[in-house]
Write an enzyme that holds these catalytic residues in place. Structure first.
Site, mmCIF file in Angstrom:
data_model
loop_
_atom_site.group_PDB
_atom_site.id
_atom_site.type_symbol
_atom_site.label_atom_id
_atom_site.label_comp_id
_atom_site.label_asym_id
_atom_site.label_seq_id
_atom_site.Cartn_x
_atom_site.Cartn_y
_atom_site.Cartn_z
ATOM 1 N N GLU A 34 0.752 -1.275 0.137
ATOM 2 C CA GLU A 34 0.426 -0.039 -0.238
ATOM 3 C C GLU A 34 1.198 1.218 0.329
ATOM 4 O O GLU A 34 0.523 2.291 -0.703
ATOM 5 C CB GLU A 34 -0.993 0.029 1.016
ATOM 6 C CG GLU A 34 -2.118 -0.664 1.015
ATOM 7 C CD GLU A 34 -2.737 -0.556 0.243
ATOM 8 O OE1 GLU A 34 -3.061 0.138 -0.781
ATOM 9 O OE2 GLU A 34 -3.282 -1.642 -1.274
ATOM 10 N N CYS A 178 -13.042 3.742 -14.548
ATOM 11 C CA CYS A 178 -13.117 5.669 -14.263
ATOM 12 C C CYS A 178 -12.241 6.097 -14.312
ATOM 13 O O CYS A 178 -11.661 6.528 -13.643
ATOM 14 C CB CYS A 178 -14.253 5.646 -13.272
ATOM 15 S SG CYS A 178 -14.862 7.272 -13.029
ATOM 16 N N CYS A 184 -17.218 4.092 -19.477
ATOM 17 C CA CYS A 184 -17.947 3.606 -19.552
ATOM 18 C C CYS A 184 -18.748 2.740 -20.018
ATOM 19 O O CYS A 184 -19.607 2.177 -19.099
ATOM 20 C CB CYS A 184 -18.886 5.106 -19.634
ATOM 21 S SG CYS A 184 -17.893 6.703 -18.701
ATOM 22 N N CYS A 187 -18.604 0.231 -17.851
ATOM 23 C CA CYS A 187 -18.848 0.725 -16.170
ATOM 24 C C CYS A 187 -19.624 0.091 -15.508
ATOM 25 O O CYS A 187 -20.732 -0.495 -16.141
ATOM 26 C CB CYS A 187 -18.663 1.358 -15.829
ATOM 27 S SG CYS A 187 -18.778 2.411 -14.472
HETATM 28 FE FE1 SF4 Z 1 -16.931 6.519 -13.883
HETATM 29 FE FE2 SF4 Z 1 -18.902 4.836 -14.214
HETATM 30 FE FE3 SF4 Z 1 -19.581 7.207 -14.233
HETATM 31 FE FE4 SF4 Z 1 -18.023 6.093 -16.666
HETATM 32 S S1 SF4 Z 1 -19.925 5.457 -15.290
HETATM 33 S S2 SF4 Z 1 -17.857 8.444 -15.549
HETATM 34 S S3 SF4 Z 1 -16.570 5.349 -15.384
HETATM 35 S S4 SF4 Z 1 -18.332 6.315 -12.918
#
Ligand code: SF4
Length: 323
Positions: A34, A178, A184, A187
């Site tokens: 870490e 992200c 996205c 995601c």
């Molecule tokens: Fe981030 Fe997921 Fe939102 Fe895209 S959809 S901005 S990857 S949290």
């Protein structure tokens, strides 16, 4: 499905596994990883982590080493205060035992709230929230919130079970999906992501107030004589504390024979412009003359390493500058 549920499910299918510090409850190994992972990417950390464990398999072995040895092994990983604090903390742990809660781990030198929580989760299964730079980005975008609301949010989102998978999932999501330019499409929380729905991805998290970074300029006095070079140990506080560098104050006697190409190096709070000056003369009573090979393996920062690497190409074998 809750946020935590989505993150846990995604981590099990798509998260990072088989990293060398995973699958253990050993607080020493987890703490070491870490600390190395603060501000440094996994790929860069792995070889350092393995070298450290091979040399110092236990916290006792690390505490018994000298700070100079530890910095030498840390050399090239950057943010050297981490290496110094690691050694200090090892000494403290040997004296008092390994702290076992996020709150007490945070008292160790060089450990902030988020790192302490990560260690407590992975080593002891504590229900503690992390909030490093990557996680801030995920939460800030998913919930459309800014800095001051993020810690309470991180705390509220904690699941009751599978803390390790959830914590690892948040880290993985921030590091691999992200990102600054997010992906996205893959995601697991995209369906309810506020930043995505409202077109605020580029705005969140709120950027730090941008200031032009100040520029500092220094000279390095570079002596090469019979295959050896002169290095000085820097004071333990300040940049590159405790590492070996070329002298920055003009030693005596010294004759500058050539200006070498300028080196630019960036720090978080300023930029450094270094003018290396090839010198002749043999100052005594200052620093240490080291064989070039030995110097390359000493505890030195990256710009010194790079310059040492280039020196044989720009200096003749006898040590005199090329005409
Ligand atoms: Fe981030 Fe997921 Fe939102 Fe895209 S959809 S901005 S990857 S949290």
């Amino acid at each position: 499905m809750s946020f935590a549920h989505n993150v846990i499910g995604w981590q099990r299918q798509h998260g990072r596994r088989n990293l060398p510090w995973q699958g253990t409850r050993d607080p020493y190994r987890i703490w070491l990883s870490e600390v190395m992972l603060q501000q440094t990417q996994v790929r860069a950390v792995i070889p350092y982590y393995e070298r450290f464990l091979a040399r110092y398999p236990t916290v006792k072995a690390l505490a018994a080493a000298s700070e100079d040895e530890v910095l030498q092994l840390w050399s090239g990983l950057g943010y050297y205060a981490r290496g110094r604090n690691l050694h200090k903390a090892a000494v403290e742990i040997c004296r008092n035992g390994f702290p076992s809660t996020a709150e007490t781990i945070a008292q160790l030198p060089g450990i902030g709230r988020s790192t302490a929580a990560a260690i407590a989760v992975f080593a002891y299964g504590e229900r503690a929230a992390i909030l490093d730079g990557n996680v801030k980005r995920v939460l800030s975008r998913r919930y459309g919130v800014i800095d001051k609301d993020l810690w309470p949010l991180a705390q509220r989102l904690l699941p009751k079970r599978d803390l390790e998978t959830y914590t690892q999932g948040l880290m993985d999501l921030g590091a691999t999906v992200c990102k600054r330019v997010p992906e996205c499409g893959t995601c697991p929380v995209k369906a309810r992501c506020v930043a995505r729905k409202t077109g605020r991805i580029a705005e969140l998290p709120a950027p730090r107030a941008k200031k032009g970074l100040p520029l500092k300029q220094v000279s390095w006095f570079v002596f090469i004589h019979q295959g050896r070079t002169l290095l000085e140990r820097r004071p333990s506080s300040g940049i590159w504390g405790g590492l070996w560098c070329f002298p920055e104050r003009r030693p005596s006697p010294c004759r500058v024979t050539r200006k070498l190409p300028v080196i630019e190096h960036g720090f978080t709070h300023f930029r450094l412009r270094i003018q290396p000056l090839l010198c002749s003369g043999g100052p005594a009573g200052l620093g240490l003359w080291m064989d070039l090979d030995h110097a390359g393996r000493a505890a030195i920062p990256t710009p010194v390493r790079n310059l040492l690497h280039d020196l044989p190409r720009i200096v003749t074998p006898r040590g005199g500058p090329r005409r």
